[in-house]
Design a protein around this motif. Structure first.
Motif, short mmCIF file in Angstrom:
data_model
loop_
_atom_site.label_atom_id
_atom_site.label_comp_id
_atom_site.label_asym_id
_atom_site.label_seq_id
_atom_site.Cartn_x
_atom_site.Cartn_y
_atom_site.Cartn_z
N ASP A 101 0.85 -1.19 0.00
CA ASP A 101 0.00 0.00 0.00
C ASP A 101 0.89 1.24 0.00
O ASP A 101 2.09 1.19 0.33
N THR A 102 0.30 2.38 -0.34
CA THR A 102 1.07 3.63 -0.42
C THR A 102 1.74 3.96 0.90
O THR A 102 2.87 4.47 0.93
N ASN A 103 1.05 3.68 2.02
CA ASN A 103 1.64 4.02 3.32
C ASN A 103 2.93 3.26 3.58
O ASN A 103 3.84 3.76 4.24
N VAL A 104 3.03 2.03 3.05
CA VAL A 104 4.26 1.24 3.23
C VAL A 104 5.37 1.77 2.33
O VAL A 104 6.51 1.94 2.76
N TRP A 105 5.04 2.05 1.09
CA TRP A 105 6.03 2.63 0.18
C TRP A 105 6.57 3.94 0.77
O TRP A 105 7.80 4.21 0.69
N SER A 106 5.69 4.75 1.33
CA SER A 106 6.11 6.04 1.88
C SER A 106 7.10 5.87 3.01
O SER A 106 8.05 6.66 3.15
N ALA A 107 6.92 4.83 3.83
CA ALA A 107 7.85 4.58 4.94
C ALA A 107 9.24 4.23 4.42
O ALA A 107 10.25 4.72 4.94
N PHE A 108 9.32 3.40 3.40
CA PHE A 108 10.62 3.04 2.83
C PHE A 108 11.30 4.25 2.19
O PHE A 108 12.51 4.44 2.33
#
Length: 335
Positions: free
Chosen positions: A10-17
């Motif tokens: 999800d976008t929230n996971v990509w954003s964390a990386f």
């Protein structure tokens, strides 16, 4: 033959990386696991809408690495399902000579390794966002319309006293007034009503992506003269197992109608279109993961595994562990 596990973040996971600058760790974890990371255009659109220019650049750069598997837009895959069902049930609606040149040109811009939309987003991020209308153009208008629709649906359901959605199988409804022409008064499966209505509205908009992908194949003039047949096609005859993406979008919107509406609600429903293209979906959005699990028993087709990762500093480590094969963490039940 063992195929690589397809993983959707999800976008929230990509954003964390991207925020932590640990894209190389993600690359190594995926490679070591022998997995494939799939990236929907929806995630790219959301990345291009990131307010901070620096954060936007880092996120888009990570998303557009050539090592990931780039997916097609949800409108494209939905339209392929529609065309397939028309070919099965209404072959007369197909053009005798499809405009394959136009269709192939549109598809090539999404699939080419170099020079296509993904590469333009990577190297000309601001220009691509403007071209796609992310901030104030066509894409933004569709998003705002979807957000308004989510709020209206929740208000309607709430006004009728509905607080929870039961089993989605054989979920039926009737029209409050007269049924569409030629349809009679027998109850309709609600997912059919939703797809019938949404498709009609989409095709009335000249710039809607549906027209781009359908027009090369369908004779719209003939369809406009076949209203009863069109109604019967959508409301009685199409098979839900043959239209998983349209069914999934309806199912998510139904479940969301009793949940808190946020600016990301339409995005979650749109992201559900990509569930058939992955084996594992990972998100920090507990409601999204619960909804994936909720539809598992009702969906007439394959639903991937779904894993919840906690928001905050542990998200990256937890995601890497999941990619490496650790048992999935499920969100707690709603109160």
């Amino acid at each position: 033959m063992n195929l690589p596990t397809r993983i959707l973040l999800d976008t929230n996971v990509w954003s964390a990386f991207a925020r932590d600058g640990v894209g190389p760790d993600l690359f190594r974890a995926v490679k070591t696991a022998g997995a494939t990371l799939v990236v929907p255009p929806l995630i790219l659109y959301e990345a291009l809408a990131t307010p901070s220019a620096e954060s936007r650049r880092h996120l888009v750069s990570l998303l557009t690495m050539r090592t990931w598997k780039r997916l097609m837009p949800e409108a494209y895959t939905q339209c392929l399902e529609i065309i397939s069902e028309i070919r099965r049930l209404r072959p007369a609606w197909l053009r005798s000579q499809p405009d394959m040149q136009r269709f192939t040109k549109q598809r090539y811009d999404w699939t080419r390794k170099t020079g296509g939309l993904w590469e333009r987003a990577r190297f000309r991020t601001e220009e691509t966002g403007t071209f796609l209308g992310i901030s104030d153009g066509w894409s933004r208008a569709l998003l705002e319309q979807a957000r308004w629709g989510s709020q209206e649906q929740r208000r309607l359901v709430h006004s009728q006293g509905v607080r929870a959605i039961g089993p989605l199988k054989n979920f039926t409804a009737t029209f409050p007034g007269n049924s569409p022409e030629g349809m009679g008064n027998e109850p309709f499966q609600l997912w059919r009503v939703s797809t019938w209505s949404c498709t009609r509205k989409a095709l009335e908009i000249s710039r809607h992506p549906y027209r781009d992908w359908l027009e090369p194949f369908l004779d719209f003039d003939l369809i406009e003269c076949s209203e009863i047949s069109w109604n019967r096609f959508w409301l009685r005859e199409i098979a839900e197992a043959e239209m998983p993406r349209l069914w999934l979008q309806w199912a998510f919107e139904m479940l969301q109608s009793t949940q808190k509406v946020t600016p990301g609600t339409p995005g979650d429903a749109a992201l559900s279109n990509y569930l058939p293209e992955c084996d594992l979906v990972i998100s920090a959005d507990a409601n999204f993961i619960r909804n994936v699990e909720r539809i598992r028993d009702d969906a007439p087709f394959y639903i991937p595994d779904a894993a919840h990762v906690p928001a905050g500093s542990g998200m990256v480590a937890e995601t890497l562990a999941l990619i490496g094969g650790r048992k999935h963490q499920k969100p707690k039940a709603s109160l």
